[in-house]
Design an enzyme around this catalytic site. Structure first.
Site, PDB file in Angstrom:
ATOM      1  N   ASP A   1       0.868  -1.176   0.000  1.00  0.00           N
ATOM      2  CA  ASP A   1       0.000   0.000   0.000  1.00  0.00           C
ATOM      3  C   ASP A   1       0.904   1.224   0.000  1.00  0.00           C
ATOM      4  O   ASP A   1       1.538   1.545   1.009  1.00  0.00           O
ATOM      5  CB  ASP A   1      -0.899  -0.018   1.235  1.00  0.00           C
ATOM      6  CG  ASP A   1      -1.856   1.170   1.280  1.00  0.00           C
ATOM      7  OD1 ASP A   1      -1.711   2.087   0.447  1.00  0.00           O
ATOM      8  OD2 ASP A   1      -2.732   1.182   2.166  1.00  0.00           O
TER       9      ASP A   1
ATOM     10  N   CYS B   1      -3.712  10.866 -14.544  1.00  0.00           N
ATOM     11  CA  CYS B   1      -5.085  10.978 -15.043  1.00  0.00           C
ATOM     12  C   CYS B   1      -5.816  12.122 -14.358  1.00  0.00           C
ATOM     13  O   CYS B   1      -7.034  12.254 -14.488  1.00  0.00           O
ATOM     14  CB  CYS B   1      -5.841   9.665 -14.851  1.00  0.00           C
ATOM     15  SG  CYS B   1      -5.917   9.101 -13.139  1.00  0.00           S
TER      16      CYS B   1
END
Length: 462
Positions: free
Chosen positions: A367, A414
């Site tokens: 993570d 993005c």
């Protein structure tokens, strides 16, 4: 010249506006006060008008009012259209919420997206690249190789809707074609709708997902209640007739392929410039635009200027879309380390490296929003770094960047806002934004995909 709008809501005021510029998401911007019928108490107030373009005179209907701005939808074009206005190619455009810019010339779409990136870099980081690269362009139609399509059964009408959500709404609008979806998928939408309509358990289907590899197509049916054997057999016969892979996904999120004896639970795509081939599941994240994806990977490798034997770190590596081409670039004596939160995707990347005989690529599950500084892979030192984060960006990672020792960083984004935010931190760490480009990954939409190169220019005590 007059052009009627696609819809009109009753009892909402309509006014004539002179459109001045475009917003970041492609709406025309005008102000009250440019026409004599405007209310005096609104003079100077900004209005965002869907489908209107700069230089046009339009009649627009107000759809939302706030203290400092209003939203409206063009209902009539009253004079000559903008030179940047084109005819939308999709019959569902204006109702379906999937596309928002089909009325804008493709060159102007890209120009707008570059302006968005430029504006965010200036606003959040106070920087601009030394060089703007040529944009990576997309096909204008048939470019999407996957789509999630909503399903809703209306029992009173005995009618099943297969389609996308309407603009700013949870309502589904029925579609029979999609101009941006790969033709082999779009052409089958009417037949797929008829199939779903015929099922006994149609009320229990939430959505379907279509995905296309280079040589395969998959159909995934998401259902909240178990489908009976007759329904499953109908779906099976449809898939066999089409040569598609069929998957069922019940409420517990598990994925089951029907007729597994027909082959492994995989689709495939290749990046021929690097002689690599990827296997993926219908639920795996892959870039929807194959043409832009290949150009993007090639550009990333060119920007990093990799040499044989160098070491590269690929963060948010997914199934290895960048990692495997990077491994080709550094050769057998180099090393690529890919890191991804999902253990399943790490296994997929590992399998893809093996199938391509790229032993120099290794993958780890982590993570990346949590402290990873104690892991061995994070302390090996790297010549180059590639970051391809989700929309939230990579802010938590920025504090660790100096420890990697990378001379060159390619950041694929993005979300221009989070790219700009993170770019500001990289500058503080002694990196300079050398080059940037927009990539038209989602043509006809306001989504901005971009790529940026940072190079280390000085040592800073962090």
């Amino acid at each position: 010249m007059k052009q009627q709008a696609k819809s009109r809501k009753p009892q909402q005021p309509e006014y004539i506006f002179q459109v001045e510029t475009l917003s970041h998401e492609g709406r025309g911007i005008a102000h009250y006060g440019s026409h004599p019928d405007h209310p005096a108490d609104k003079h100077g107030k900004k209005v965002f008008i869907r489908y209107a373009l700069p230089g046009e005179t339009v009649k627009a209907q107000i759809t939302h009012e706030a203290k400092r701005l209003e939203e409206a939808e063009m209902v009539e074009l009253l004079a000559e259209p903008s030179a940047n206005r084109v005819e939308a190619v999709c019959p569902h455009y204006g109702i379906c919420g999937g596309c928002s810019m089909q009325h804008i010339h493709p060159d102007e779409q890209i120009h707008l997206k570059q302006n968005v990136l430029q504006s965010h870099l200036q606003h959040f980081a106070g920087i601009q690249p030394e060089q703007w690269l040529e944009p990576i362009r997309s096909l204008q139609s048939d470019y999407r190789r996957r789509a999630r399509i909503g399903v809703r059964y209306l029992p009173k009408q005995d009618r099943l809707i297969l389609g996308f959500r309407e603009h700013h709404s949870n309502r589904l609008t029925s579609i029979h074609t999609c101009s941006v979806l790969d033709k082999k998928l779009s052409d089958n939408l009417p037949e797929l709708r008829n199939l779903l309509q015929s099922l006994k358990g149609k009320a229990h289907i939430g959505h379907v997902e279509l995905a296309k590899g280079d040589h395969e197509i998959s159909l995934l049916v998401r259902h909240i209640e178990k489908l009976n054997n007759a329904d499953v057999n109908q779906l099976r016969q449809f898939a066999l007739h089409k040569g598609w892979q069929l998957y069922l996904q019940p409420k517990d999120q598990s994925l089951r392929r029907i007729d597994e004896e027909q082959g492994a639970m995989r689709l495939h795509y290749a990046l021929n410039a690097f002689d690599v081939n990827f296997a993926f599941s219908p639920l795996d994240f892959t870039q929807v635009n194959a043409t832009v994806n290949e150009q993007m990977v090639q550009l990333a490798c060119e920007l990093l200027q990799l040499q044989q034997g160098e070491r590269v770190l690929d963060l948010f590596c997914g199934l290895g879309n960048f990692s495997l081409p990077l491994a080709r670039c550094v050769g057998a004596k180099g090393q690529v380390v890919g890191v991804e939160a999902s253990e399943e995707m790490v296994q997929r990347a590992t399998d893809n490296a093996k199938r391509n005989n790229l032993v120099q690529a290794s993958f780890f599950s982590q993570d990346l929003t949590k402290d990873f500084s104690h892991h061995s892979w994070a302390n090996q030192g790297f010549d180059a770094l590639l970051i391809d984060p989700p929309r939230a960006g990579a802010y938590e990672i920025m504090q660790y960047v100096p420890n990697f020792g990378a001379k060159r960083i390619v950041y694929v984004s993005c979300n221009p806002a989070t790219l700009a935010r993170d770019a500001g931190v990289l500058v503080q760490h002694g990196y300079q934004l050398k080059k940037a480009a927009v990539m038209d990954m989602f043509t006809h939409t306001e989504h901005v995909e971009s790529i940026a190169l940072f190079e280390k220019i000085q040592e800073i005590n962090d």
